[in-house]
Design a protein around this motif. Structure first.
Motif, PDB file in Angstrom:
ATOM      1  N   GLY A  43       0.806  -1.213   0.000  1.00 45.24           N
ATOM      2  CA  GLY A  43       0.000   0.000   0.000  1.00 45.24           C
ATOM      3  C   GLY A  43       0.840   1.265   0.000  1.00 45.24           C
ATOM      4  N   MET A  44       1.975   1.216   0.689  1.00 41.88           N
ATOM      5  CA  MET A  44       2.858   2.375   0.743  1.00 41.88           C
ATOM      6  C   MET A  44       3.290   2.812  -0.653  1.00 41.88           C
ATOM      7  SD  MET A  44       4.399   4.406   3.000  1.00 41.88           S
ATOM      8  CE  MET A  44       4.666   3.468   4.498  1.00 41.88           C
ATOM      9  N   GLN A  45       3.503   1.834  -1.545  1.00 37.86           N
ATOM     10  CA  GLN A  45       3.948   2.159  -2.897  1.00 37.86           C
ATOM     11  C   GLN A  45       2.841   2.859  -3.680  1.00 37.86           C
ATOM     12  OE1 GLN A  45       7.062   1.645  -3.367  1.00 37.86           O
ATOM     13  NE2 GLN A  45       7.237   2.328  -5.477  1.00 37.86           N
ATOM     14  N   LEU A  46       1.592   2.481  -3.443  1.00 38.53           N
ATOM     15  CA  LEU A  46       0.470   3.146  -4.110  1.00 38.53           C
ATOM     16  C   LEU A  46       0.362   4.598  -3.648  1.00 38.53           C
ATOM     17  CD1 LEU A  46      -2.266   0.352  -3.887  1.00 38.53           C
ATOM     18  CD2 LEU A  46      -0.616   0.756  -5.723  1.00 38.53           C
ATOM     19  N   LYS A  47       0.539   4.808  -2.347  1.00 40.76           N
ATOM     20  CA  LYS A  47       0.497   6.182  -1.822  1.00 40.76           C
ATOM     21  C   LYS A  47       1.633   7.016  -2.410  1.00 40.76           C
ATOM     22  CE  LYS A  47      -1.165   4.336   2.566  1.00 40.76           C
ATOM     23  NZ  LYS A  47      -0.780   4.015   3.952  1.00 40.76           N
ATOM     24  N   TYR A  48       2.805   6.396  -2.480  1.00 39.09           N
ATOM     25  CA  TYR A  48       3.955   7.116  -3.027  1.00 39.09           C
ATOM     26  C   TYR A  48       3.718   7.469  -4.495  1.00 39.09           C
ATOM     27  CZ  TYR A  48       8.745   8.418  -4.084  1.00 39.09           C
ATOM     28  OH  TYR A  48       9.859   9.123  -4.484  1.00 39.09           O
ATOM     29  N   GLY A  49       2.968   6.616  -5.199  1.00 33.31           N
ATOM     30  CA  GLY A  49       2.656   6.901  -6.598  1.00 33.31           C
ATOM     31  C   GLY A  49       1.860   8.184  -6.746  1.00 33.31           C
ATOM     32  N   ILE A  50       0.979   8.457  -5.784  1.00 37.06           N
ATOM     33  CA  ILE A  50       0.205   9.698  -5.813  1.00 37.06           C
ATOM     34  C   ILE A  50       1.081  10.876  -5.433  1.00 37.06           C
ATOM     35  CG2 ILE A  50      -1.678  10.960  -4.688  1.00 37.06           C
ATOM     36  CD1 ILE A  50      -3.135   8.259  -4.441  1.00 37.06           C
ATOM     37  N   TYR A  51       1.845  10.705  -4.348  1.00 35.87           N
ATOM     38  CA  TYR A  51       2.665  11.806  -3.823  1.00 35.87           C
ATOM     39  C   TYR A  51       3.790  12.177  -4.787  1.00 35.87           C
ATOM     40  CZ  TYR A  51       6.015  14.232  -0.823  1.00 35.87           C
ATOM     41  OH  TYR A  51       6.906  15.142  -0.312  1.00 35.87           O
ATOM     42  N   SER A  52       4.491  11.168  -5.319  1.00 35.03           N
ATOM     43  CA  SER A  52       5.678  11.427  -6.144  1.00 35.03           C
ATOM     44  C   SER A  52       5.329  12.007  -7.515  1.00 35.03           C
ATOM     45  CB  SER A  52       6.494  10.140  -6.325  1.00 35.03           C
ATOM     46  OG  SER A  52       5.747   9.170  -7.038  1.00 35.03           O
ATOM     47  N   THR A  53       4.091  11.801  -7.966  1.00 30.12           N
ATOM     48  CA  THR A  53       3.683  12.356  -9.263  1.00 30.12           C
ATOM     49  C   THR A  53       2.909  13.665  -9.088  1.00 30.12           C
ATOM     50  OG1 THR A  53       1.610  11.074  -9.286  1.00 30.12           O
ATOM     51  CG2 THR A  53       3.552  10.057 -10.297  1.00 30.12           C
ATOM     52  N   TYR A  54       2.972  14.211  -7.883  1.00 28.09           N
ATOM     53  CA  TYR A  54       2.290  15.480  -7.583  1.00 28.09           C
ATOM     54  C   TYR A  54       0.794  15.415  -7.908  1.00 28.09           C
ATOM     55  CZ  TYR A  54       7.159  16.945  -7.578  1.00 28.09           C
ATOM     56  OH  TYR A  54       8.505  17.029  -7.324  1.00 28.09           O
ATOM     57  N   GLY A  55       0.227  14.229  -7.708  1.00 28.89           N
ATOM     58  CA  GLY A  55      -1.207  14.057  -7.898  1.00 28.89           C
ATOM     59  C   GLY A  55      -1.631  13.727  -9.313  1.00 28.89           C
ATOM     60  N   MET A  56      -0.690  13.642 -10.244  1.00 26.37           N
ATOM     61  CA  MET A  56      -1.064  13.372 -11.632  1.00 26.37           C
ATOM     62  C   MET A  56      -1.670  11.977 -11.798  1.00 26.37           C
ATOM     63  SD  MET A  56       1.870  15.165 -14.004  1.00 26.37           S
ATOM     64  CE  MET A  56       3.263  14.380 -13.164  1.00 26.37           C
ATOM     65  N   LYS A  57      -1.339  11.052 -10.889  1.00 25.10           N
ATOM     66  CA  LYS A  57      -1.851   9.691 -10.977  1.00 25.10           C
ATOM     67  C   LYS A  57      -2.938   9.410  -9.933  1.00 25.10           C
ATOM     68  CE  LYS A  57       0.547   8.171 -14.431  1.00 25.10           C
ATOM     69  NZ  LYS A  57      -0.118   7.679 -15.668  1.00 25.10           N
ATOM     70  N   LYS A  58      -3.498  10.459  -9.357  1.00 25.00           N
ATOM     71  CA  LYS A  58      -4.476  10.216  -8.281  1.00 25.00           C
ATOM     72  C   LYS A  58      -5.746   9.549  -8.807  1.00 25.00           C
ATOM     73  CE  LYS A  58      -6.602  14.859  -8.184  1.00 25.00           C
ATOM     74  NZ  LYS A  58      -6.848  16.035  -7.316  1.00 25.00           N
ATOM     75  N   GLU A  59      -6.182   9.889 -10.026  1.00 25.55           N
ATOM     76  CA  GLU A  59      -7.381   9.263 -10.565  1.00 25.55           C
ATOM     77  C   GLU A  59      -7.170   7.760 -10.749  1.00 25.55           C
ATOM     78  OE1 GLU A  59     -10.246  10.699 -10.899  1.00 25.55           O
ATOM     79  OE2 GLU A  59      -9.463  12.661 -10.303  1.00 25.55           O
ATOM     80  N   LEU A  60      -5.950   7.375 -11.064  1.00 28.34           N
ATOM     81  CA  LEU A  60      -5.619   5.972 -11.271  1.00 28.34           C
ATOM     82  C   LEU A  60      -5.547   5.203  -9.961  1.00 28.34           C
ATOM     83  CD1 LEU A  60      -4.425   3.861 -13.500  1.00 28.34           C
ATOM     84  CD2 LEU A  60      -2.243   4.433 -12.430  1.00 28.34           C
TER      85      LEU A  60
END
Length: 624
Positions: free
Chosen positions: A380-397
């Protein structure tokens, strides 16, 4: 008579050996692939030429290590080469006989010739001082091609009896850096075939010694033919023929995991870029998963030949936990087949895989919640990092894949589930941050929000609040930290009562603020703490929990949250401070202020700034 390589120089051959190929063991993959092409050419020619009597099951590749003479032979019973073909294919660097054959057979839809560039053969000079090629073509012509490298080559008549080609490598002498003798060991050859050429469609055989028992129960060593490759990839077999145990065995063998995967994802895509995938979601994180040493990526095959062991371009960082492979005939490779060229095929496959993985995780979440929660605890931590590290660009995903503990039932909930339970007039998604579920529960601010009938998300991992801040909103609802000064759940009557109290005690509160001037930006009363005496609220974007995280980072800038100390106006401590202020006992009031502030820090999970001072203050107050 020695001939020179046509139009190519020693410098070019040196580049082939030392620059294009970076991994010496690749040579065996290239030579086996060439042998497979020769078998393919013979088989496809037999389909249209009735004079050629050959059964596909009779075609094979054979490895013959000879330690005494330091030679390794790669032999096939394929189509063979004429003198002219030896001259053209081996005498001219980068001239590909396979590519020409594909052009001539372009109407054959099922043709899967591996060689394209005509340089794979020359990788043999990475490990050899001399290379000899004996080849007999279908028309009965037999010739020997021989070379010691850039100095040139010779072609002479040969007495080879059987059709096909054998390549004899005279291995270099061992050095401190390279032990070329390893390529004469059976276990090394088996390992390399298994790694790179396991799915060549013809058997790769080698004669080995095995110990067997005789009829009188004695042991004797006998020579047997051993097939080193499995030939048919598991992902090319009909799904009906593959059991769950087969996938598990494949996963364990190829990816060295002792536990079976949580999920197996197999798919086949046809279109501009056609490919097959076999993906696995592990049941646990590798020991080094959250370290810089972890290397993400999928195995990349082209026509059953391993091209890259970890192709990182096929996986985004937030799905880096996925293991598996992609097999495609459409991938554009560079001349050495070791690396990929920048091309739309890789991007197209990666985008498709991203959607596929997300869909499979969503299915797991909705239909197998227990398994998904097990997955989430590790990744789960990696999914959260995906949102944070992309500055929210991947939040919809990614946002609907997130889980947080909740005050609703102390279990995991999704944001969608939280919103579905919200009151009709509720505008915010409330959350609290601390090191554990239990500590979140004990926060005074949580009590205040729960008392109003609102659900609170409990954020207990260091990345949680950074992720929430990046999301900003979900389903038109704003995230609100229960410790944020802007949070106000008061009724109009309560607001008026609180406003009057803060006005009445303004001088006393200002005096306390001046005592804590380096620690808080304000001291105020609140009427939402029930039995709790004090709490800290924050101003601005940095919360106390974020402060704790930032302070642990290397080269931190000593970032601190702007805090407001709120005192319960209905707690007995308020009357005590009022008494001290009215009696002008400012020294004792200062001590109470400092103790209350440190108490509020402890409740928030922050460290006590000066433990010795706090201990002395408490003792002084107890002694009075």
């Amino acid at each position: 008579m020695k001939k020179q390589f046509k139009s190519e120089s020693k410098k070019l051959l040196d580049m082939m050996i030392h620059s294009i190929y970076t991994n010496q063991e690749i040579f065996l993959r290239e030579l086996i692939s060439n042998a497979s092409d020769a078998l393919d050419k013979l088989y496809y020619k037999s389909l249209t030429d009735t004079k050629i009597k050959i059964k596909k099951e009779d075609l094979e590749i054979r490895l013959i290590p000879d330690k005494e003479n330091r030679t390794l032979t790669i032999k096939d019973n394929g189509i063979g080469m004429t003198k002219e073909e030896l001259e053209n294919n081996l005498g001219t660097i980068a001239k590909s006989g396979s590519e020409l054959f594909k052009e001539n057979m372009k109407d054959e839809k099922n043709l899967s010739i591996i060689g394209q560039f005509g340089v794979g053969f020359y990788s043999s000079f990475m490990v050899s001082d001399k290379v000899v090629v004996n080849s007999k073509s279908l028309d009965g012509e037999a010739n020997t091609w021989e070379s010691e490298g850039a100095s040139g080559y010779t072609i002479d008549k040969s007495d080879k009896k059987d059709e096909g080609t054998e390549i004899i490598l005279y291995l270099k002498k061992d050095t401190e850096e390279n032990n070329y003798s390893d390529f004469l060991e059976n276990y090394t050859l088996e390992r390399l075939v298994k790694k790179y050429s396991d799915y060549i469609p013809y058997p790769v055989k080698m004669t080995v010694e095995e110990t067997k028992k005789t009829d009188d129960d004695k042991e004797e060593k006998v020579e047997v033919d051993k097939t080193l490759n499995s030939m048919t990839p598991i992902w090319k077999k009909p799904k009906s023929e593959v059991k769950d145990e087969d996938y598990q065995d494949f996963y364990t063998d190829k990816f060295y995991d002792y536990e079976k995967p949580l999920k197996v994802i197999r798919s086949e895509v046809e279109g501009r870029t056609s490919y097959q995938t076999l993906l696995f979601i592990p049941s646990h994180a590798p020991y080094n998963y959250y370290s810089k040493d972890y290397e993400k990526g999928l195995q990349l095959y082209s026509k059953g030949v391993l091209i890259m062991d970890k192709c990182s371009d096929l996986l985004p960082d937030y799905f880096s936990f996925v293991k598996g492979l992609v097999d495609s005939e459409d991938i554009a490779l560079n001349i050495s087949r070791e690396t990929l060229q920048e091309n739309y095929q890789i991007q197209a496959i990666a985008k498709s895989l991203e959607s596929k993985i997300k869909k499979e995780l969503e299915t797991m979440l909705s239909k197998d919640r227990e398994t998904y929660e097990k997955f989430y605890q590790d990744f789960g931590m990696q999914l959260k990092y995906g949102i944070y590290s992309t500055y929210g660009m991947k939040k919809e995903l990614l946002q609907d894949l997130l889980l947080f503990n909740s005050s609703n039932d102390k279990k995991y909930t999704t944001l969608k589930e939280y919103v579905s339970r919200m009151k009709s007039d509720q505008k915010n998604i409330y959350y609290a941050c601390s090191e554990s579920l239990e500590k979140c529960e004990m926060l005074p601010q949580v009590d205040a929000v729960k008392e109003k009938g609102y659900e609170v998300l409990y954020l207990t991992e260091y990345l949680d609040e950074f992720t929430i801040k990046t999301l900003s909103m979900y389903a038109d609802k704003t995230f609100m930290n229960v410790a944020d000064e802007k949070l106000d759940l008061s009724t109009e009557e309560e607001k008026k009562e609180l406003e009057e109290a803060n006005k009445s005690y303004k001088d006393m509160l200002d005096k306390m603020k001046s005592t804590l001037t380096d620690s808080v930006v304000d001291v105020t009363f609140t009427n939402h703490l029930k039995n709790h005496p004090v709490c800290l609220k924050t101003k601005g974007e940095v919360s106390t929990e974020m402060e704790k995280v930032l302070q642990t980072m290397p080269n931190n800038q000593n970032v601190k949250a702007e805090t407001v100390m709120e005192i319960n106006m209905n707690h007995p401590i308020t009357k005590k401070m009022e008494e001290l202020y009215n009696n002008k006992d400012f020294d004792t009031l200062d001590k109470y202020s400092k103790v209350l502030y440190q108490e509020a820090r402890l409740i928030e999970g922050l460290s006590v700034e000066n433990p010795t001072e706090l201990s002395n203050l408490i003792c002084d107050l107890l002694a009075k």
